[in-house]
Design an enzyme around this catalytic site. Structure first.
Site, short mmCIF file in Angstrom:
data_model
loop_
_atom_site.label_atom_id
_atom_site.label_comp_id
_atom_site.label_asym_id
_atom_site.label_seq_id
_atom_site.Cartn_x
_atom_site.Cartn_y
_atom_site.Cartn_z
N LYS A 76 0.82 -1.12 0.00
CA LYS A 76 0.08 -0.01 -0.02
C LYS A 76 0.89 1.15 0.14
CE LYS A 76 -4.39 -1.39 1.82
NZ LYS A 76 -5.32 -0.84 2.97
N ASP A 112 -9.88 3.88 2.03
CA ASP A 112 -10.14 3.61 3.43
C ASP A 112 -10.77 4.76 4.15
OD1 ASP A 112 -9.00 0.84 2.79
OD2 ASP A 112 -6.80 1.72 3.38
#
Length: 119
Positions: A76, A112
């Site tokens: 990520k 997110d």
């Protein structure tokens, strides 16, 4: 119709990259949705380590038919340097969990934060 029968030379691909990914339920849910909605796309998983991104991301960019990928740990944060653009959210959070291929560019985003707030 089985999975193999529905994949043709026109089928697009989206995927999940990270490690480990073999346990992910994403292929089952995404592929069922694509089939139900009649979308000619397949969802796959690829076990990718951060040190492999310098080979993987240029290949993804060059591949026709790849629409994008989801990104999980440990990739990520490392993936940003291989992308052409980052959304404001990805810049702010310092991590990417979604890459879209658009007009030959790899564009990173992070959903997110929005998901956390809406939850």
């Amino acid at each position: 119709m089985g999975e193999v029968e529905r994949i043709t030379g026109h089928t697009h691909m989206v995927c999940l990259i990270g490690s480990p990914v073999a346990h992910s339920g994403s292929p089952a849910t995404h592929n069922l949705s694509f089939e139900t909605l009649g979308i000619d796309t397949a969802y796959l998983v690829f076990d990718v380590q951060p040190e492999d991104l310098d080979h993987v991301m240029p290949a993804f960019k060059a591949m026709g038919g790849l629409d994008g990928c989801n990104v999980t740990m440990p990739c990520k944060t490392a993936i940003a340097q291989y992308l052409d653009e980052l959304s404001p959210a990805a810049k702010l959070i310092g991590a990417v969990n979604t890459v879209v291929v658009k007009d030959g560019k790899l564009i990173g985003n992070n959903t997110d934060g929005v998901g956390f707030v809406h939850n």
